[in-house]
Design a protein around this motif. Structure first.
Motif, PDB file in Angstrom:
ATOM      1  N   ARG A  80       0.823  -1.217   0.000  1.00 42.05           N
ATOM      2  CA  ARG A  80       0.000   0.000   0.000  1.00 42.05           C
ATOM      3  C   ARG A  80       0.854   1.262   0.000  1.00 42.05           C
ATOM      4  O   ARG A  80       0.545   2.224  -0.705  1.00 42.05           O
ATOM      5  N   GLY A 164      -8.883   2.386   1.643  1.00 44.08           N
ATOM      6  CA  GLY A 164     -10.062   2.881   0.944  1.00 44.08           C
ATOM      7  C   GLY A 164     -10.646   4.136   1.569  1.00 44.08           C
ATOM      8  O   GLY A 164     -10.835   5.165   0.912  1.00 44.08           O
ATOM      9  N   PHE A 270     -24.373  -2.826   8.266  1.00 48.35           N
ATOM     10  CA  PHE A 270     -22.959  -3.196   8.132  1.00 48.35           C
ATOM     11  C   PHE A 270     -22.607  -4.272   9.169  1.00 48.35           C
ATOM     12  O   PHE A 270     -21.982  -5.292   8.840  1.00 48.35           O
ATOM     13  N   ALA A 313     -15.388  -0.728  12.323  1.00 49.26           N
ATOM     14  CA  ALA A 313     -14.919  -2.085  12.597  1.00 49.26           C
ATOM     15  C   ALA A 313     -14.308  -2.188  13.992  1.00 49.26           C
ATOM     16  O   ALA A 313     -13.144  -2.530  14.157  1.00 49.26           O
TER      17      ALA A 313
END
Ligand SMILES: Nc1ncnc2c1ncn2[C@@H]1O[C@H](COP(=O)(O)OP(=O)(O)OP(=O)(O)O)[C@@H](O)[C@H]1O
Ligand SMILES: C[C@@](O)(CCOP(=O)(O)OP(=O)(O)O)CC(=O)O
Length: 421
Positions: A80, A164, A270, A313
């Motif tokens: 990344r 992202g 989610f 998360a």
């Protein structure tokens, strides 16, 4: 390239906010380019309270690319970081600093090495989206150092390849990450919906929830969901596209009831697709569930929503209050249910915009202890307290996008050596 000698160091320092999604990104269609399976929408958080500061430097004296995160050297060998560095280098242009006698041509950037120092003013990898602020800041500061001509939208497509959610941190206010259609990801970029002044009544309280276990990372969690959840396709194809349209409209109209309904439903969905993953992923814990119940009960009793909740998360709650008054009433409720451990300092229990404490009439621990149970709690069920289940609260608001810091005192690298100060 260099003038008389090789001892010069050229630096740029930038500050970038973090963001919290109100319509979530969960699932990729391309792992390497980081292309999502649905659009998402976020609110940028005030960098005064949560931000990353990054200094990037170039010098002919540097022998390799190096990076320090929060004072400790880290490896840049990960894919990344490499993808972001390669993409930004390919957009570099000529740079001239007449005062310092520095001239770098477009081609020189391929050979020159970089030093990067970054500091998050909040805990890293604690579920507060440090990777979002971090990669956005890395790309933004390098773009300025290298005189890249790309606008923030185009830069967002590079930050996206770091993480992202980082693409949404290139703008302030409310931001949409457009999933795009192109295979190379060129149209998977962030766009600002409204700036931070558009809906400045909103107050954001984050409950940093104590959690011992290390949860599944977003990257592997969403991979497992895409591979195993039958619900995720329905979410990405049917539910989110409609919600995106409704959410954009709610934001433009500052329609808090619709905003709350969409934000809470999307967070819950989610977490439902996480539960639908095999093996199931649990990000929220009992404390998270208790916070949801508290907000739901209060919103219902008021007849109109006062607070929206959303969880990423991890177990931390991000609570968006309709205005300052609602935020003070929310804080009273939260401190009633989740008082700090005995002997804790109130000053470090509520951080960020601490003036909220005064507005809520709370000056010391005695005021916390004498808080009454919220009126919506039924009299026949004694309200239980959960001391120590929240680590601390952060009070913040919607905030601005990346900025350059021009004071030399704000840079994290020594201007002579290019090493951390
Ligand atoms: N300031 C920064 N500059 C560059 N990279 C960073 C920076 N801060 C964090 N990162 C990268 O992000 C990683 C942490 O990301 P991770 O997704 O685990 O946590 P988080 O973003 O804080 O939480 P979450 O994604 O759950 O909200 C770090 O290991 C590092 O690679
Ligand atoms: C739940 C989320 O916070 C997921 C964020 O995932 P990341 O952006 O951290 O994942 P990678 O792209 O793999 O780095 C929802 C959101 O921010 O939209």
């Amino acid at each position: 390239m260099a003038e008389k000698n090789d001892s010069w160091v050229l630096m740029v320092t930038a500050q970038t906010p973090t963001n919290i999604a109100v319509i979530k990104y969960w699932g990729k269609r391309d792992e390497n380019l980081i292309l999502p399976i649905n659009d998402s929408i976020s609110v940028t958080l005030d960098p005064a309270h949560l931000c990353t500061t990054t200094t990037v430097a170039v010098s002919p004296a540097f022998t390799q690319d190096r990076m320090w995160l929060n004072g400790k050297e880290i490896s840049l060998s990960g894919g990344r970081y490499q993808n972001c560095l390669r993409e930004i280098r390919s957009r570099a242009n000529d740079v001239e600093d007449e005062k310092k006698g520095i001239k770098i041509t477009k081609k020189d950037w391929e050979k020159l090495h970089l030093h990067i120092a970054s500091y998050n003013n909040f805990p890293t990898a604690a579920g507060l989206a440090s990777s979002a602020a971090g990669f956005a800041c890395l790309v933004f500061s390098l773009a300025k150092l290298m005189n890249a001509k790309e606008d923030n939208g185009q830069l967002s497509a590079i930050a996206r390849q770091g993480s992202g959610s980082a693409c949404r941190s290139l703008y302030g206010g409310f931001v949409k990450w457009i999933m795009g259609k192109e295979e190379n990801g060129s149209d998977s970029i962030a766009a600002q919906l409204v700036d931070e002044k558009h809906w400045d009544e909103l107050v954001i309280l984050i409950a940093v929830v104590s959690s011992r276990q290390k949860e599944t990372s977003s990257t592997s969690g969403m991979r497992e969901t895409v591979e195993t959840s039958p619900l995720i396709q329905h979410r990405a194809l049917e539910v989110v596209p409609k919600r995106i349209i409704q959410m954009e409209e709610a934001i433009r109209n500052r329609d808090f009831p619709t905003f709350t309904c969409l934000t809470c439903s999307d967070s819950n969905q989610f977490h439902a697709v996480c539960l639908d993953t095999s093996p199931p992923i649990f990000y929220m814990n009992d404390t998270s569930h208790r916070i949801i119940s508290c907000v739901e009960k209060w919103n219902r009793s008021e007849g109109t929503p006062q607070v929206a909740y959303t969880f990423d998360a991890g177990p931390n709650a991000v609570l968006i209050a309709r205005n300052r008054k609602a935020a003070t009433l929310l804080l009273q409720r939260l401190l009633f249910y989740f008082p700090p451990e005995s002997g804790a300092n109130l000053n470090s229990y509520v951080v960020g915009d601490k003036s909220i404490l005064k507005d809520a009439g709370i000056q010391d621990m005695k005021d916390v202890e004498s808080l009454c149970p919220p009126p919506e709690v039924k009299d026949n069920i004694p309200a239980q307290k959960y001391k120590g289940d929240v680590s601390y609260f952060i009070c913040t608001r919607p905030g601005r996008g990346p900025v350059l810091l021009t004071e030399e005192s704000q840079s994290l690298l020594n201007p002579e050596t290019g090493l951390p100060k």
